[in-house]
Design an enzyme around this catalytic site. Structure first.
Site, PDB file in Angstrom:
ATOM      1  CD  GLU A 227      -2.686   1.284   2.527  1.00 46.33           C
ATOM      2  OE1 GLU A 227      -3.680   1.814   2.537  1.00 46.33           O
ATOM      3  OE2 GLU A 227      -2.320   0.592   3.500  1.00 46.33           O
TER       4      GLU A 227
ATOM      5  CB  CYS B  27      -4.953  -1.319   4.024  1.00 46.76           C
ATOM      6  SG  CYS B  27      -3.800  -1.303   5.688  1.00 46.76           S
TER       7      CYS B  27
ATOM      8  CE  LYS C 262      -7.344   1.680   3.425  1.00 48.96           C
ATOM      9  NZ  LYS C 262      -5.770   2.320   4.152  1.00 48.96           N
TER      10      LYS C 262
END
Length: 384
Positions: A119, A233, A196
Site C-alpha cells: 500500500e 489494507c 480503498k
C-alpha cells in the site's frame, strides 16, 4: 528481543522445534506442505546481492480430465522506504522506483506473471502525522502519473501485470485524493483502478484526514493470467468486502497493506487466510517493513506522549489458498519477494467439495441486512 529485530515465526520454529515434531507443527499451522518452487540461480544471486529475501512455493490442484492446469505465478513485494522521510519528495519516489524496480527484475527472472506492491508504495506511510504537507505532494494521477508511467514500462518489458497502490490525485474531480491501486496490464496499458473501500479511524490510522472511502466498489480485473481483485489494507477486516470481490468473479484477491505490530499482528495471519477459505479463491497479503521516523512529533489520541514514529511494519507477506493452505510468511524485518505458483483450478475443486457459495443464503442475508440498516430496525430477538 525487540519486535523490530524478531525475524519471523517460521525461523523461530525451524530453530526451536525438534525435527520429529516440526512437520506436524507446520501442518497444523499452515495446512498441507507446499512444494518449494525451484527458482533460477541467477535470481537467488541477484536477491542476495540486492539484499532482499526471495522465496517461492507451489500451490497445486488435482489433475482434471477436461480442464488443463491453469497455472499463474504471482509476486508479492514488501520493502522499507529508502530515504529519510524529510528527503525531497521526488528523490524519495525515484529511490523507491529504483529499489522496487530491482526486485521486479528478479520477479521477472522467476517467471512472475502478476506482481503486487504494498500500500502507498511510493512514499512513507505518513498519514499518521495528520500533516498535509509535504505528503500530499506524493499524490499522482492514476492514469498518467510518474509512477504509472514507470509501471507501464515494467509491465510491457516483462509481459507482467503490475498492481501499483498509490496516493492518487484525481484532477477530474477537483484534485481529490484517493488511496488507489492502479492495475497495469501486461500489454503496458492501464487496465483500471480500484480505490480503498474502508478507511480506518483507529488512532494513528485516521486516514480520513487525507481521503475518504473509495467509489469504485468491488472491481475485478480480467487479466490474461486470471481475474484479480484488490482489497486495500483495512478492507481485510471486513468479511463482506472480500465476499463482494469474490462475487464479482475474483480468482485472486490481493491485499496490499501498511500495518504495525501493536495494532494488528495477531490478526494478520488469520484474515486473508479465512477469506481464501470462505470465498473459494486465492488471497495475497502484503505488508511493508521497517520503522518510519518523522521530523515532527504527533499524538495518537490515546493519552500517550507525542512521538516521531508509530510502530514497526512487520512484513510477513504470504499467500493463502481456498483449501486453507498458506505459504510461510516473508521476514518481519527485511525486504522480500515471495513468488507463488498457483493452479487456479483449485478454486473450483475446493468449491465443489465445500459448497460455501452454493449453500450461502445470500437472499436471506441481503433481506436482513437491508432491514438492519433502517432507522426503525428491530433485532430478531426472542424474549420470555
Amino acid at each position: 528481543m525487540s519486535k523490530s529485530t524478531f525475524d519471523s515465526v517460521e525461523m523461530s520454529l525451524e530453530a526451536n522445534i525438534p525435527a520429529t515434531e516440526l512437520k506436524e507443527v507446520k501442518r497444523i499451522l499452515y495446512g498441507k506442505e507446499l512444494r518449494k518452487l525451484v527458482l533460477p540461480q541467477s535470481a537467488l544471486v541477484a536477491a542476495l546481492e540486492r539484499d532482499f529475501d526471495l522465496h517461492g512455493y507451489v500451490f497445486e490442484a488435482e489433475p482434471e480430465q477436461i480442464r488443463a492446469a491453469r497455472t499463474v505465478r504471482v509476486g508479492l513485494i514488501q520493502n522499507k522506504i529508502v530515504l529519510p522521510t524529510d528527503a525531497p519528495v521526488l528523490e524519495q519516489i525515484t529511490a523507491l522506483h529504483k529499489r522496487v524496480g530491482e526486485m521486479v527484475d528478479v520477479a521477472a527472472a522467476c517467471g512472475v506473471n502478476i506482481v503486487c506492491f504494498q500500500e502507498a508504495w511510493t512514499m512513507p506511510f505518513a498519514f499518521c502525522t495528520r500533516e498535509r504537507a509535504p505528503w500530499t505532494e506524493f499524490a499522482e494521477s492514476a492514469e498518467g502519473g510518474f509512477t504509472t508511467r514507470f509501471c507501464k514500462e515494467l509491465a510491457k518489458k516483462y509481459n507482467m501485470v503490475v498492481v501499483s497502490p498509490i496516493l492518487e490525485r484525481d484532477e477530474l474531480h477537483g484534485g481529490t485524493l484517493w488511496n488507489t491501486a492502479v492495475v497495469v496490464s501486461n500489454t503496458g496499458n492501464v487496465l483500471g483502478k480500484s480505490r480503498k473501500n474502508h478507511i480506518p479511524r483507529v488512532g494513528d490510522f485516521n486516514e480520513s484526514s487525507y481521503y475518504m472511502e473509495g467509489n469504485t466498489r468491488h472491481r475485478v480485473f480480467n487479466t490474461q493470467y486470471g481475474k484479480i481483485g484488490v482489497n486495500i489494507c483495512y478492507g481485510r477486516h471486513h468479511p463482506l468486502n472480500w465476499l463482494m470481490y469474490s462475487m464479482n468473479g475474483a480468482e485472486i484477491i490481493f491485499n496490499p497493506s501498511a500495518t504495525v505490530g501493536e495494532l494488528s499482528e495477531p490478526m494478520w495471519p488469520i484474515e486473508a487466510r479465512n477469506a481464501a477459505i470462505a470465498n473459494h479463491c486465492f488471497t495475497c497479503a502484503i505488508n511493508r517493513v521497517g520503522t518510519e521516523y518523522f521530523k515532527n512529533e504527533f499524538t495518537s489520541g490515546d493519552g500517550k506522549k507525542a512521538h516521531h514514529e508509530f510502530g514497526h511494519f512487520y512484513g510477513s507477506s504470504y499467500v493463502a489458498a481456498p483449501d486453507g493452505t498458506r505459504s510461510p510468511g516473508l521476514s518481519r524485518i527485511r525486504d522480500g519477494l515471495l513468488v507463488a505458483e498457483l493452479d487456479l483450478n483449485l478454486n473450483r475443486q475446493v468449491a465443489d467439495k465445500w459448497n460455501f457459495k452454493m449453500t450461502g443464503r445470500y437472499d436471506m442475508y441481503a433481506d436482513e441486512i437491508t432491514k438492519a440498516i433502517q432507522h426503525d430496525f428491530k433485532p430478531n430477538i426472542v424474549k420470555e
